[in-house]
Design an enzyme around this catalytic site. Structure first.
Site, mmCIF file in Angstrom:
data_model
loop_
_atom_site.group_PDB
_atom_site.id
_atom_site.type_symbol
_atom_site.label_atom_id
_atom_site.label_comp_id
_atom_site.label_asym_id
_atom_site.label_seq_id
_atom_site.Cartn_x
_atom_site.Cartn_y
_atom_site.Cartn_z
ATOM 1 N N GLU A 35 37.326 93.759 -26.640
ATOM 2 C CA GLU A 35 36.796 93.934 -27.990
ATOM 3 C C GLU A 35 38.004 94.031 -28.921
ATOM 4 O OE1 GLU A 35 34.002 97.069 -30.414
ATOM 5 O OE2 GLU A 35 33.946 97.151 -28.236
ATOM 6 N N ARG A 260 38.717 101.463 -12.897
ATOM 7 C CA ARG A 260 39.664 101.269 -13.989
ATOM 8 C C ARG A 260 40.977 101.946 -13.635
ATOM 9 N NH1 ARG A 260 36.975 102.108 -18.428
ATOM 10 N NH2 ARG A 260 38.781 102.276 -19.767
ATOM 11 N N LYS A 270 41.229 103.662 -26.112
ATOM 12 C CA LYS A 270 41.588 103.004 -27.372
ATOM 13 C C LYS A 270 41.456 103.957 -28.549
ATOM 14 C CE LYS A 270 40.267 98.233 -26.560
ATOM 15 N NZ LYS A 270 39.174 97.317 -26.901
HETATM 16 P P1 ATP Z 1 36.110 100.230 -25.538
HETATM 17 O O1 ATP Z 1 35.067 99.357 -24.891
HETATM 18 O O2 ATP Z 1 35.820 101.678 -25.496
HETATM 19 O O3 ATP Z 1 36.546 99.754 -26.874
HETATM 20 P P2 ATP Z 1 37.800 99.300 -23.433
HETATM 21 O O4 ATP Z 1 39.085 99.896 -23.001
HETATM 22 O O5 ATP Z 1 36.699 99.112 -22.465
HETATM 23 O O6 ATP Z 1 37.397 100.147 -24.669
HETATM 24 P P3 ATP Z 1 37.593 96.505 -23.971
HETATM 25 O O7 ATP Z 1 38.233 95.732 -25.050
HETATM 26 O O8 ATP Z 1 36.124 96.501 -23.902
HETATM 27 O O9 ATP Z 1 38.163 97.949 -24.100
HETATM 28 O O10 ATP Z 1 38.206 96.073 -22.564
HETATM 29 C C1 ATP Z 1 38.318 94.729 -22.175
HETATM 30 C C2 ATP Z 1 38.296 94.644 -20.680
HETATM 31 O O11 ATP Z 1 39.348 95.418 -20.124
HETATM 32 C C3 ATP Z 1 37.011 95.155 -20.095
HETATM 33 O O12 ATP Z 1 36.517 94.150 -19.228
HETATM 34 C C4 ATP Z 1 37.377 96.377 -19.336
HETATM 35 O O13 ATP Z 1 36.680 96.430 -18.133
HETATM 36 C C5 ATP Z 1 38.875 96.198 -19.070
HETATM 37 N N1 ATP Z 1 39.543 97.488 -19.076
HETATM 38 C C6 ATP Z 1 39.624 98.360 -20.095
HETATM 39 N N2 ATP Z 1 40.291 99.479 -19.743
HETATM 40 C C7 ATP Z 1 40.667 99.310 -18.460
HETATM 41 C C8 ATP Z 1 41.377 100.113 -17.517
HETATM 42 N N3 ATP Z 1 41.846 101.321 -17.835
HETATM 43 N N4 ATP Z 1 41.569 99.611 -16.277
HETATM 44 C C9 ATP Z 1 41.104 98.398 -15.957
HETATM 45 N N5 ATP Z 1 40.417 97.594 -16.784
HETATM 46 C C10 ATP Z 1 40.189 98.030 -18.022
#
Ligand code: ATP
Ligand code: MG
Length: 564
Positions: A35, A260, A270
């Site tokens: 995102e 994760r 984030k």
């Molecule tokens: P949010 O959805 O709260 O804004 P997010 O960290 O999930 O935060 P995204 O932009 O949705 O951010 O993440 C993009 C991709 O990265 C998703 O597919 C998510 O599964 C993966 N991702 C995010 N954080 C991690 C992490 N700590 N370890 C592994 N994969 C991650």
């Protein structure tokens, strides 16, 4: 590009089985779906390396897809930084930079199809009422009074939602599944909400926006993704992912969840990273203390070291915290092989070699990288007045102190063996200058009579060294899990007040003047340093310490009472 050897894991096993059964016609197609509401961090790197690595190893495809379904938070700056970071990490999306917002019309049409099939309805409950109707894990929910609206009424209302005739929050579109379903995610989840807000790419074209669970499977389906890999929190959502695709009868990717990445002594949320930037706890998203890709890059990490780290930690199905020294080891191992050595003195103490000719300068030959004979040698000027590290001198030495102390011999790296004589002190009693004599027969550092010299220290020639700014970093948080706080307290209370130390004028050997922005070097005995790409000028490098030479975490854990 250096690519780590792939390790087997449960995801590869699923893909192997799918390839064997011909499930997706022998294709592998993955995606990374960020995102655009912040900069990427090391957790995202795990997902990028995993998804793009699978595509590479199985000769498949990898998409970069922006999940830009949320209009209020998204900005072009984030899109640009994400594209840069994914490319830098070696994620090869070819020409496929895709945007979920480009599928808004298809999503709308599919939602209308569910309405017309009697599988979705417009609901006017307030969010508070909806929460009360939802039930709990142990109690079933209650049907919304709007659940029995006719298909015609729903279709007309949904069209009015889309046309902008209804105000924000007045109603939502929900899937008609089962309010008594044991999985709360399946209790008539919201598909669309009304939001009269500008979208970074669609402008005012839309005033209804799809929810993540509704949109994500459709995006995967449109792109003909085979394996939709996400983090464990989405395991509960998989039945809904499947329900939507089955209800529409469209191409159906396989969702797979993995744990994760959590990293010790930092935060990977984030929201928190944004807060640190916005409230100036750090200098920006690319502050070298940040766990962001751009911060790590500016700290001096290479893309290959991050890929090696991601390969090393592997992929599993249970959550855990990886120690930050595992990440530090990855870059240390690489720089140990690749970074040429130089001498620099961070906290200078002046040395005068009384028996060295006043105006003489010798060019000493120094080895650039003992582990790599091809790296060759360089010349380092030596003269009567030098600087050494304050720490390398003790007037009253502790036991086993083999460095410089009155009466003792010590080796100056690549130069001579010197013996310390007298000291000069200021009015406050601080040593300001140390006088030595050198043994001219030890040029290069070795004694012809074979006498043992236990200590070797680094030095620079006072007349030839140039001052440079050097920044030393420590962990951003003192606690292993910064979120481990008592009620009413905040993770920021665990910030490390000593995470940044700036040394305005460290003395560097002259050859370092040529270190262009982006150069990686070792300062002998002090660590690996990176010429900051933003702050370095021609002939005026600013050095960030990427990592120390040895793992210092064992010591720190004892020193800091707050560390667990
Ligand atoms: P949010 O959805 O709260 O804004 P997010 O960290 O999930 O935060 P995204 O932009 O949705 O951010 O993440 C993009 C991709 O990265 C998703 O597919 C998510 O599964 C993966 N991702 C995010 N954080 C991690 C992490 N700590 N370890 C592994 N994969 C991650
Ligand atoms: Mg997310």
């Amino acid at each position: 590009m250096e690519i780590p050897e792939p390790k087997s894991n449960f995801i590869r096993e699923i893909i192997d089985a799918d390839l064997a059964s011909g499930k997706f016609g022998g294709r592998v197609h993955t995606r990374f779906p960020p995102e655009p509401n912040g900069y990427l961090h090391i957790g995202h790197a795990k997902s990028i390396c995993l998804n793009s690595g699978l595509a590479r190893d199985y000769k498949g495809k990898f998409n970069l897809r922006f999940d830009d379904t949320n209009p209020s938070k998204e900005e072009q700056e984030y899109v640009d930084s994400i594209v840069e970071d994914v490319k830098w990490l070696g994620g090869d999306f070819e020409d496929r930079i895709l945007f979920a917002s480009d599928y808004f019309q298809a999503m709308y049409d599919w939602a209308m199809k569910l309405v017309k099939d009697g599988k979705a309805y417009v609901c006017d409950l307030t969010p508070e009422e909806m929460r009360r109707h939802r039930g709990t894990p142990s109690e079933p929910g209650k049907d919304s009074p709007f659940r029995s609206r006719s298909i015609e009424e729903n279709a007309a209302l949904f069209e009015r939602m889309r046309k902008g005739e209804l105000p924000d929050g007045s109603c939502v579109l929900r899937a008609k599944i089962d309010m008594a379903h044991p999985n709360l995610t399946m209790r008539d989840p919201v598909m669309y909400r009304i939001l009269h807000a500008d979208h970074h790419r669609q402008g005012k074209a839309w005033c209804i926006y799809p929810m993540y669970d509704w949109a994500h499977g459709l995006e995967d389906s449109i792109e003909r993704v085979t394996h939709s890999i996400c983090t464990l929190e989405f395991e509960n959502h998989r039945p809904l992912y499947d329900w939507f695709l089955d209800a529409l009868g469209i191409y159906h990717p396989q969702q797979i969840e993995f744990a994760r990445l959590n990293l010790s002594n930092t935060v990977l949320s984030k929201r928190k990273l944004l807060e640190l930037v916005r409230d100036n706890h750090v200098s920006g998203w690319d502050d070298p203390r940040m766990p962001t890709i751009s911060g790590l890059r500016r700290r001096g990490y290479t893309a290959s070291s991050i890929r090696a780290f991601c390969a090393d930690i592997g992929v599993a199905r249970f959550n855990s915290i990886v120690d930050i020294w595992v990440l530090e080891n990855a870059i240390r191992n690489e720089l140990n092989r690749t970074a040429p050595r130089f001498m620099a003195v961070l906290r200078p103490l002046k040395i005068v070699i009384d028996n060295y000719p006043q105006d003489q300068v010798e060019e000493m030959e120094a080895v650039n990288n003992p582990g790599d004979p091809e790296a060759g040698t360089r010349k380092v000027p030596f003269s009567r007045e030098l600087y050494i590290e304050q720490d390398d001198f003790k007037e009253v030495p502790p036991p086993k102190f083999f460095r410089m102390t009155p009466g003792q011999e010590v080796r100056l790296r690549s130069a001579y063996i010197v013996r310390c004589g007298s000291v000069v002190k200021d009015a406050a009693g601080n040593v300001t200058e140390v006088h030595c004599t050198y043994d001219p027969a030890t040029r290069g550092g070795d004694a012809p009579d074979g006498r043992k010299i236990k200590g070797t220290i680094h030095w620079v020639s006072a007349a030839h060294a140039f001052p440079a700014r050097v920044r030393l970093y420590d962990a951003l948080f003192t606690k292993r899990d910064p979120d481990d706080v008592e009620e009413g307290h905040d993770y920021k209370e665990n910030m490390n007040p000593g995470s940044l130390e700036v040394i305005d004028s460290a003395y560097c050997e002259p050859a370092l003047k040529d270190a262009a922005a982006g150069t990686r070097v070792q300062f002998e005995r002090l660590g690996y340093f990176f010429a900051d790409p933003k702050d370095s000028g021609p002939g005026a490098p600013v050095f960030n310490r990427t990592v120390t030479l040895k793992d210092t975490w064992a010591k720190i854990a004892q020193k800091k009472p707050s560390a667990k």
